[in-house]
Design an enzyme around this catalytic site. Structure first.
Site, PDB file in Angstrom:
ATOM      1  N   SER A   1       0.821  -1.216   0.000  1.00  0.00           N
ATOM      2  CA  SER A   1       0.000   0.000   0.000  1.00  0.00           C
ATOM      3  C   SER A   1       0.850   1.258   0.000  1.00  0.00           C
ATOM      4  CB  SER A   1      -0.878  -0.017   1.255  1.00  0.00           C
ATOM      5  OG  SER A   1      -1.538   1.217   1.384  1.00  0.00           O
TER       6      SER A   1
ATOM      7  N   TYR B   1      -2.122  -0.297  10.700  1.00  0.00           N
ATOM      8  CA  TYR B   1      -2.411  -0.968   9.424  1.00  0.00           C
ATOM      9  C   TYR B   1      -1.245  -0.786   8.452  1.00  0.00           C
ATOM     10  CZ  TYR B   1      -3.937  -1.396   4.597  1.00  0.00           C
ATOM     11  OH  TYR B   1      -3.972  -1.717   3.265  1.00  0.00           O
TER      12      TYR B   1
ATOM     13  N   LYS C   1       1.763  -3.559   6.745  1.00  0.00           N
ATOM     14  CA  LYS C   1       2.147  -3.725   5.327  1.00  0.00           C
ATOM     15  C   LYS C   1       3.656  -3.562   5.169  1.00  0.00           C
ATOM     16  CE  LYS C   1      -1.549  -4.905   3.737  1.00  0.00           C
ATOM     17  NZ  LYS C   1      -1.807  -5.991   2.802  1.00  0.00           N
TER      18      LYS C   1
END
Ligand SMILES: NC(=O)c1ccc[n+]([C@@H]2O[C@H](COP(=O)([O-])OP(=O)(O)OC[C@H]3O[C@@H](n4cnc5c(N)ncnc54)[C@H](O)[C@@H]3O)[C@@H](O)[C@H]2O)c1
Length: 333
Positions: A117, A141, A145
């Site tokens: 991302s 979050y 990643k």
């Protein structure tokens, strides 16, 4: 050719699976339906279960020995949830991915395309980033990643595994054939809020008008999900050549053009018949100015660039919003 798609019942994984089918590649879907939808797996090879389930992965590879690569889309993706429940996010996104990797390596499946991302980049003041830009995610979050990318790269350096991490920018739109789209009825991103405002007749709130961008509103790089799906096909086809002897690699996937919130509203109003009114509001705490990508690496290594316009993405999002309830039975929100 067969490809294992984890999270293939989700928004992006289902589009990748559809693009594979259209291109003559058989997708084999592994999804536990935590956020994915059974309706997106119809007429597809589908295994309901968890990516960390070794016995299930062994069964999948025994039944589909032709699988040549894994597209790893499965993850939890809600930023505020990752702040309130970080343990769950590290467990699901990092620990389960690590277990899955062991099962892939044991089964001799050594090509991994990872859904990463743009959220891993250091907050930018509205400018562009490329794959060498500093990594400094803002949320748990985003950090899951970034951690996965590092973990996969370390494992690839010491095993036959090879990893290409695809760093998506801001996906919008739906499969143009409307086989799937966003599961959520009320997506929280700017385009989702615009669609909601258009439906309700309420004005759309531009949150933040004092960012250092060309018109003061935040900037994002909206990429059509069908273009993302095409990039996965390109990455599957040129996986070995793109790596060129390296063991891991990251590639940004965006349009290469930033769109401010005001520009998004203007594009939206050029597509719909009754324009949405706007009101200006202060920044939401923690919202960065945003960024867009420089796309040279995707062009050079994958021969890929986005083909759909912003208006195409808006139109397909609206078309999907119109059919969503009929495609998804018993849908929540
Ligand atoms: N949507 C975005 O804006 C965006 C942006 C950048 C990156 N990504 C990444 O793209 C990937 C797909 O995102 P999405 O928008 O399609 O989300 P999504 O929630 O629609 O899809 C995720 C899918 O993974 C499945 N899943 C999650 N954990 C699983 C597990 N342990 N075992 C089996 N299945 C599991 C879910 O059921 C769901 O179908 C994610 O990895 C996400 O981090 C998404």
């Amino acid at each position: 050719m067969k490809v294992l798609i984890t999270g293939g019942a989700g928004y992006i994984g289902s589009a990748v699976a559809s693009a594979c089918l259209d291109a003559g590649i058989t997708p084999v879907i592994l999804d536990n339906l935590v956020t994915g939808r059974r309706e997106f797996t119809g007429q597809r090879e589908f295994y309901e279960g968890d990516i960390s389930d070794g016995a299930l992965l062994d069964k999948i590879f025994a039944e589909h020995p032709e699988i040549e690569a894994t597209v790893h889309c499965a993850a939890l993706i809600v930023v505020p949830d990752s702040v309130s429940d970080p343990v769950r996010y590290y467990q699901w996104n990092v620990a389960k991915s690590l277990e899955m990797l062991q099962h892939l390596i044991r089964n001799g499946c050594h090509r991994l395309l990872f859904s990463s991302s743009a959220a891993i980049y250091q907050a930018s003041e509205g400018g562009s980033v490329d794959e060498t830009s500093p990594i400094a995610p803002l949320s748990p979050y985003g950090r899951t990643k970034a951690v996965c990318e590092l973990m996969f790269a370390d494992i690839a350096a010491g095993t036959p595994l090879r990893v290409v991490s695809l760093r998506y920018f801001n996906p919008i739109g739906a499969d143009p054939q409307l086989r799937s789209g966003l599961q959520l009825r009320y997506p929280s991103h700017a385009l989702g809020k615009l669609i909601e405002a258009h439906k309700s007749g309420e004005p759309f709130r531009i949150t933040g008008t004092d960012y250092p961008t060309r018109d003061g509103s935040g900037i994002r790089d909206y990429v059509h999900v069908w273009d993302l799906a095409a990039a996965h096909l390109a990455a599957l086809r040129s996986f070995d050549t793109a790596l060129a002897g390296a063991t891991s690699l990251a590639i940004n996937l965006g349009t290469g053009t930033g769109t401010t919130v005001r520009e998004l509203v203007a594009a939206f109003n050029s597509v719909v018949e009754s324009p949405v009114a706007v009101v200006e509001a202060p920044r939401r705490p923690g919202d960065p100015a945003g960024a867009y990508t420089r796309s040279e690496r995707a062009r050079r290594l994958l021969g890929w660039e986005s083909a759909h316009s912003l208006a195409d993405g808006i139109r397909d999002s609206l078309r999907w919003a119109g059919v969503r309830d009929s495609v998804l039975s018993g849908s929540g929100d």
